[in-house]
Design an enzyme around this catalytic site. Structure first.
Site, mmCIF file in Angstrom:
data_model
loop_
_atom_site.group_PDB
_atom_site.id
_atom_site.type_symbol
_atom_site.label_atom_id
_atom_site.label_comp_id
_atom_site.label_asym_id
_atom_site.label_seq_id
_atom_site.Cartn_x
_atom_site.Cartn_y
_atom_site.Cartn_z
ATOM 1 N NE ARG A 123 48.450 28.744 38.206
ATOM 2 C CZ ARG A 123 47.742 27.739 37.715
ATOM 3 N NH1 ARG A 123 48.328 26.684 37.243
ATOM 4 N NH2 ARG A 123 46.431 27.808 37.698
ATOM 5 C CG ASP A 183 37.801 36.282 32.853
ATOM 6 O OD1 ASP A 183 38.880 35.772 32.582
ATOM 7 O OD2 ASP A 183 37.364 36.367 34.026
ATOM 8 N NE ARG A 186 39.682 42.697 33.270
ATOM 9 C CZ ARG A 186 40.271 41.992 34.224
ATOM 10 N NH1 ARG A 186 40.423 40.691 34.095
ATOM 11 N NH2 ARG A 186 40.733 42.575 35.312
ATOM 12 C CG HIS A 210 39.611 34.281 36.606
ATOM 13 N ND1 HIS A 210 39.165 35.372 35.908
ATOM 14 C CD2 HIS A 210 40.490 34.762 37.523
ATOM 15 C CE1 HIS A 210 39.759 36.459 36.392
ATOM 16 N NE2 HIS A 210 40.568 36.111 37.362
HETATM 17 P P1 NAD Z 1 45.705 42.680 48.865
HETATM 18 O O1 NAD Z 1 47.049 42.160 49.236
HETATM 19 O O2 NAD Z 1 45.506 44.143 48.646
HETATM 20 O O3 NAD Z 1 44.618 42.232 49.966
HETATM 21 C C1 NAD Z 1 44.597 40.996 50.582
HETATM 22 C C2 NAD Z 1 44.086 41.223 51.999
HETATM 23 O O4 NAD Z 1 43.914 39.961 52.618
HETATM 24 C C3 NAD Z 1 45.036 42.044 52.865
HETATM 25 O O5 NAD Z 1 44.346 43.142 53.458
HETATM 26 C C4 NAD Z 1 45.507 41.046 53.924
HETATM 27 O O6 NAD Z 1 45.767 41.642 55.180
HETATM 28 C C5 NAD Z 1 44.315 40.108 53.979
HETATM 29 N N1 NAD Z 1 44.655 38.806 54.527
HETATM 30 C C6 NAD Z 1 45.774 38.072 54.311
HETATM 31 N N2 NAD Z 1 45.689 36.941 55.008
HETATM 32 C C7 NAD Z 1 44.505 36.922 55.650
HETATM 33 C C8 NAD Z 1 43.843 36.015 56.507
HETATM 34 N N3 NAD Z 1 44.405 34.862 56.824
HETATM 35 N N4 NAD Z 1 42.647 36.343 56.995
HETATM 36 C C9 NAD Z 1 42.063 37.508 56.664
HETATM 37 N N5 NAD Z 1 42.628 38.427 55.839
HETATM 38 C C10 NAD Z 1 43.839 38.119 55.356
HETATM 39 O O7 NAD Z 1 45.280 41.868 47.565
HETATM 40 P P2 NAD Z 1 44.119 42.272 46.554
HETATM 41 O O8 NAD Z 1 44.665 43.095 45.444
HETATM 42 O O9 NAD Z 1 42.946 42.768 47.336
HETATM 43 O O10 NAD Z 1 43.745 40.835 45.944
HETATM 44 C C11 NAD Z 1 43.109 39.859 46.740
HETATM 45 C C12 NAD Z 1 42.919 38.568 45.967
HETATM 46 O O11 NAD Z 1 41.956 38.757 44.931
HETATM 47 C C13 NAD Z 1 44.181 38.045 45.260
HETATM 48 O O12 NAD Z 1 44.234 36.631 45.390
HETATM 49 C C14 NAD Z 1 43.953 38.436 43.811
HETATM 50 O O13 NAD Z 1 44.682 37.623 42.920
HETATM 51 C C15 NAD Z 1 42.460 38.208 43.720
HETATM 52 N N6 NAD Z 1 41.776 38.824 42.579
HETATM 53 C C16 NAD Z 1 40.853 38.056 41.954
HETATM 54 C C17 NAD Z 1 40.157 38.558 40.854
HETATM 55 C C18 NAD Z 1 39.162 37.671 40.160
HETATM 56 O O14 NAD Z 1 38.621 38.034 39.107
HETATM 57 N N7 NAD Z 1 38.865 36.499 40.696
HETATM 58 C C19 NAD Z 1 40.399 39.867 40.424
HETATM 59 C C20 NAD Z 1 41.334 40.644 41.096
HETATM 60 C C21 NAD Z 1 42.033 40.102 42.189
#
Ligand code: NAD
Length: 350
Positions: A123, A183, A186, A210
């Site tokens: 992590r 959360d 949900r 979270h």
């Molecule tokens: P994903 O891999 O589909 O999308 C990530 C995007 O970020 C990609 O399109 C990638 O090209 C882009 N990226 C990577 N590096 C970059 C940079 N330096 N500059 C600009 N863009 C960049 O992932 P996802 O499923 O969309 O998830 C995104 C994030 O959201 C993850 O960290 C995930 O854990 C988080 N998430 C948070 C919650 C919440 O409740 N907080 C819920 C769901 C997902």
């Protein structure tokens, strides 16, 4: 085709096509300078970023929507795909670029870019990679939009919100993590399903970190204004505390379940973040459980830490945190999460 200074296309001989199409009425003046134009930038056009973008578009939350990603072809494809839905949507200008100058003057910047955990990766290592990524994202966002509200969605959201706060140099009220807003939604769905009522009539808050160590505030649960626990007690209806605890356990497990089944989560986080965007941009002063600088609340002291608490949000970001009652057990759980997060932040050296 070349464009005029007002953004409309110029025809042959430099004729402004919109001027040719519409004839001005008499005695006009330029638009009032007090008219508000709103702009949202979404950083990261992946599953989460695009679900947020499309929910924002369908709900008519902003005048201008910017998408920014590191992968240019996918980004342009996503932009075109959304633009092609214009005939079915409220009018919103959609732009996309890999260059941060496109975000200039944003009212709200939503950060969803995040590295994914690779197999066997710790992590802490994932966090180091996300820290490096945020060093390339947050400073240019802050430079191009010095008055924006930053809304962090990337995980681990509480630590990354702290990192965004530090890197931006913004006051703490303008840096928010989407935190336990999802959360809590949900939880409200599961409670509503359990009691066969409408989820919108269920008031319930999950606070804290979270994810795994989030804290359900049992005393806050009410349905149509009726506090559930005291109602059941007064009616001498036997309830199993275990049943309620299982519902919370299910909330924690449900993200893992969706990821196991479809690979990622997107729709619920899309709606959850769009609801935050609406509250902030329209200055609705609604209360959402989101990640805020939690020091001084419920005995959280020591290093600086972002955790979710029920916060009133508006145009200025966080307007205040509600004075919600926590039992000693709930407050202790919050302090334990704070301690763990502060230790992780210290290991990161930030
Ligand atoms: P994903 O891999 O589909 O999308 C990530 C995007 O970020 C990609 O399109 C990638 O090209 C882009 N990226 C990577 N590096 C970059 C940079 N330096 N500059 C600009 N863009 C960049 O992932 P996802 O499923 O969309 O998830 C995104 C994030 O959201 C993850 O960290 C995930 O854990 C988080 N998430 C948070 C919650 C919440 O409740 N907080 C819920 C769901 C997902």
């Amino acid at each position: 085709m070349p464009k005029s200074s007002s953004g409309s296309y110029l025809g042959p001989g430099g004729l402004d096509l919109s001027q040719a199409f519409f004839k001005s009425i008499l005695h006009t003046a330029p638009p009032s300078p007090t008219k508000r134009h709103t702009k949202i930038s979404v950083i990261g056009a992946g599953n989460v970023g695009m679900a947020i973008a499309q929910t924002i578009l369908t709900q008519d939350i902003t005048d201008e929507l910017v998408l920014l990603d590191a992968v240019p072809d996918k980004l342009r494809g996503e932009m075109l795909d959304l633009q092609h839905a214009a005939a079915f949507l409220p009018r919103t200008k959609i732009h996309a670029s890999t260059d941060y100058s496109i975000t200039v003057g944003s009212d709200l910047c939503i950060v969803t870019a995040g590295a994914r955990q690779s197999e066997g990766e710790s992590r802490l290592n994932l966090l180091q990679r996300n820290l490096a990524m945020f060093k390339g994202i947050i400073p240019p966002l802050a430079r191009y939009s010095p008055h924006t509200v930053l809304l962090v969605v990337s995980n681990p959201v509480d630590v990354l919100t702290y990192i965004a706060w530090k890197l931006s140099g913004f006051p703490s009220n303008r840096v928010i993590g989407s935190g336990t807003n999802l959360d809590s939604s949900r939880f409200r769905f599961l409670m509503a399903d359990h009691l066969d009522v409408n989820a919108q009539d269920v008031q319930a808050y999950i606070v804290g970190e979270h994810g795994d160590s989030s804290v359900a505030l049992w005393s806050s649960i009410s349905i149509g204004g009726v506090p559930v626990l005291s109602f059941l007690e007064k009616q001498q209806i036997e309830y199993e505390k275990e049943t309620l605890e299982n519902i919370h356990k299910h909330v924690v497990e449900s993200a893992y379940e969706v990821i196991r089944l479809k690979g990622y989560t997107c729709w619920a986080i899309g709606y959850s973040v769009a609801s935050l965007a609406r509250t902030i941009l329209r200055d609705q002063k609604k209360i959402h459980p989101v990640s805020v600088l939690a020091n001084g609340f419920h005995g959280v002291y020591g290093g600086q830490v972002f955790l979710s608490l029920p916060a009133q949000l508006g145009r200025g970001g966080v307007l205040g945190v509600t004075n919600v009652h926590l039992t000693e057990e709930e407050a202790q759980k919050l302090r334990d999460s704070a301690k763990t997060i502060i230790e992780v932040q210290a290991e990161l050296g930030i």
